[in-house]
Design a protein around this motif. Structure first.
Motif, PDB file in Angstrom:
ATOM      1  N   GLY A  22      64.176  89.204  84.771  1.00  0.00           N
ATOM      2  CA  GLY A  22      63.415  88.084  84.249  1.00  0.00           C
ATOM      3  C   GLY A  22      63.028  88.223  82.801  1.00  0.00           C
ATOM      4  N   VAL A  23      61.982  87.504  82.418  1.00  0.00           N
ATOM      5  CA  VAL A  23      61.514  87.474  81.035  1.00  0.00           C
ATOM      6  C   VAL A  23      60.807  88.790  80.703  1.00  0.00           C
ATOM      7  CG1 VAL A  23      61.295  84.968  81.034  1.00  0.00           C
ATOM      8  CG2 VAL A  23      59.343  86.371  81.743  1.00  0.00           C
ATOM      9  N   GLY A  24      60.596  88.998  79.416  1.00  0.00           N
ATOM     10  CA  GLY A  24      59.843  90.158  78.962  1.00  0.00           C
ATOM     11  C   GLY A  24      60.716  91.261  78.410  1.00  0.00           C
ATOM     12  N   GLU A  25      60.078  92.194  77.733  1.00  0.00           N
ATOM     13  CA  GLU A  25      60.747  93.379  77.178  1.00  0.00           C
ATOM     14  C   GLU A  25      59.881  94.597  77.457  1.00  0.00           C
ATOM     15  OE1 GLU A  25      63.459  95.729  75.691  1.00  0.00           O
ATOM     16  OE2 GLU A  25      63.784  93.579  75.814  1.00  0.00           O
ATOM     17  N   PRO A  26      60.262  95.437  78.427  1.00  0.00           N
ATOM     18  CA  PRO A  26      61.497  95.341  79.209  1.00  0.00           C
ATOM     19  C   PRO A  26      61.484  94.169  80.184  1.00  0.00           C
ATOM     20  CG  PRO A  26      60.077  97.047  80.103  1.00  0.00           C
ATOM     21  CD  PRO A  26      59.415  96.589  78.830  1.00  0.00           C
ATOM     22  N   ALA A  27      62.684  93.751  80.581  1.00  0.00           N
ATOM     23  CA  ALA A  27      62.812  92.599  81.466  1.00  0.00           C
ATOM     24  C   ALA A  27      62.147  92.868  82.809  1.00  0.00           C
ATOM     25  CB  ALA A  27      64.286  92.263  81.667  1.00  0.00           C
ATOM     26  N   ARG A  28      61.376  91.901  83.287  1.00  0.00           N
ATOM     27  CA  ARG A  28      60.643  92.073  84.543  1.00  0.00           C
ATOM     28  C   ARG A  28      61.552  91.918  85.765  1.00  0.00           C
ATOM     29  NH1 ARG A  28      57.677  93.114  80.342  1.00  0.00           N
ATOM     30  NH2 ARG A  28      55.436  92.814  80.552  1.00  0.00           N
ATOM     31  N   GLU A  29      61.193  92.629  86.821  1.00  0.00           N
ATOM     32  CA  GLU A  29      61.916  92.498  88.085  1.00  0.00           C
ATOM     33  C   GLU A  29      61.534  91.180  88.759  1.00  0.00           C
ATOM     34  OE1 GLU A  29      61.641  95.725  90.757  1.00  0.00           O
ATOM     35  OE2 GLU A  29      62.205  97.259  89.279  1.00  0.00           O
TER      36      GLU A  29
END
Length: 237
Positions: A22-29
Motif C-alpha cells: 500500500g501507500v507509505g514509505e516503507p509501503a504498508r502491508e
C-alpha cells in the motif's frame, strides 16, 4: 494507528492481494477488515500523507489488482479513518446500501469523456451567423473606445457561446448515453464544454469506445475529444 481505506468488496470477491503493498514509505502491508458481509481493504495510514506520485500509484495498484478479480467500491486517494474499529463500524452500519451499490456497478468500469471546441472558431461562427453580433463587432472595430458597444457585444457572444456549447453537449450525450448504464455530468470549464463520466458494462465497452470515435469523426478539427478509461468507477460510488 489511523487506518487508510482503499476499497469495499462484497461477498465472493477473492481479495487476492498477495505481493501488493500500500501507500507509505516503507509501503504498508494490506489487510482486509470484516464489516458484516463486506470486506474492507485497508492498511496503516502513514503520517503526513500527501498526494505524491509514489502513493498515488500504490493506491491505484491495489485497486487494479482487486478489479482484476471482481467488483469493488473504490475509494478515492486519501481516505483515512481513526482506526480499524471506526472503519468497521461505519461500513457495517451501512452494509445494505454498500451491497446495493456493488450490485449496481457489478461488471462495470468508468470512462470519462472531455470535449473542447476552439473558442476562436466558435466566436467566428457566432459573428458570421448572428446579425446583431456582426453589427456590433463592426462598430467596435471602427470605434474601439466605445465601451458600451463592447459590453453589448460581449453579452451577445457569451449567451450564444453557452447556447451552442449546451446544444453540442446534448447531442454528444444523446449519442453516447445509450451505450452506458449511467452517466454523471461534470461542470464545463472554458472551452471544455463537456466533461462527463460514464458507467459502462464490460460487454458494452467496445460499443462505447466506437460511439466516442464516431462522434469525434463527424465533427470538424476545431473539436477535440479526450477519452480516459477504463477506470475504477469513482464517480458512481
Amino acid at each position: 494507528m489511523s487506518t487508510y481505506v482503499y476499497a469495499i468488496a462484497g461477498v465472493g470477491h477473492p481479495l487476492r492481494l498477495d505481493g501488493v503493498r500500500g501507500v507509505g514509505e516503507p509501503a504498508r502491508e494490506i489487510r482486509v477488515l470484516g464489516a458484516g458481509p463486506l470486506g474492507v481493504v485497508a492498511s496503516d495510514a502513514p503520517d503526513g500523507l500527501r498526494a505524491k506520485r509514489r502513493d498515488l500509484l500504490a493506491h491505484q495498484r491495489v485497486l487494479d489488482r482487486l478489479l482484476e478479480d471482481g467488483t469493488v467500491l473504490p475509494m478515492r486517494f486519501g481516505l483515512v479513518a481513526a482506526d480499524d474499529e471506526a472503519v468497521v463500524a461505519a461500513i457495517a452500519g451501512g452494509s445494505e446500501g454498500y451491497a446495493e451499490r456493488l450490485a449496481e456497478i457489478d461488471g462495470c468500469r468508468e470512462y470519462n469523456v472531455k470535449v473542447t471546441r476552439s473558442e476562436d472558431d466558435l466566436l467566428r461562427q457566432v459573428i458570421e451567423e448572428v446579425p446583431e453580433a456582426r453589427r456590433l463587432n463592426d462598430l467596435t472595430r471602427a470605434h474601439p473606445a466605445d465601451h458600451g458597444q463592447k459590453m453589448a457585444l460581449g453579452e451577445i457572444l457569451a449567451g450564444e457561446v453557452r447556447a451552442r456549447q449546451d446544444h453540442d453537449a446534448r447531442e454528444i450525450l444523446a449519442h453516447l448515453a445509450p451505450c452506458a448504464v449511467r452517466h454523471s455530468e461534470g461542470e464545463p470549464t472554458g472551452s471544455c464544454f463537456l466533461s462527463t463520466s460514464f458507467l459502462v458494462s464490460r460487454d458494452q465497452a467496445p460499443a462505447f469506445v466506437q460511439a466516442v470515435q464516431e462522434e469525434a469523426e463527424r465533427r470538424d478539427d476545431f473539436y477535440s475529444f479526450k477519452l480516459n478509461g477504463p477506470l475504477p468507477p469513482y464517480s458512481f460510488v
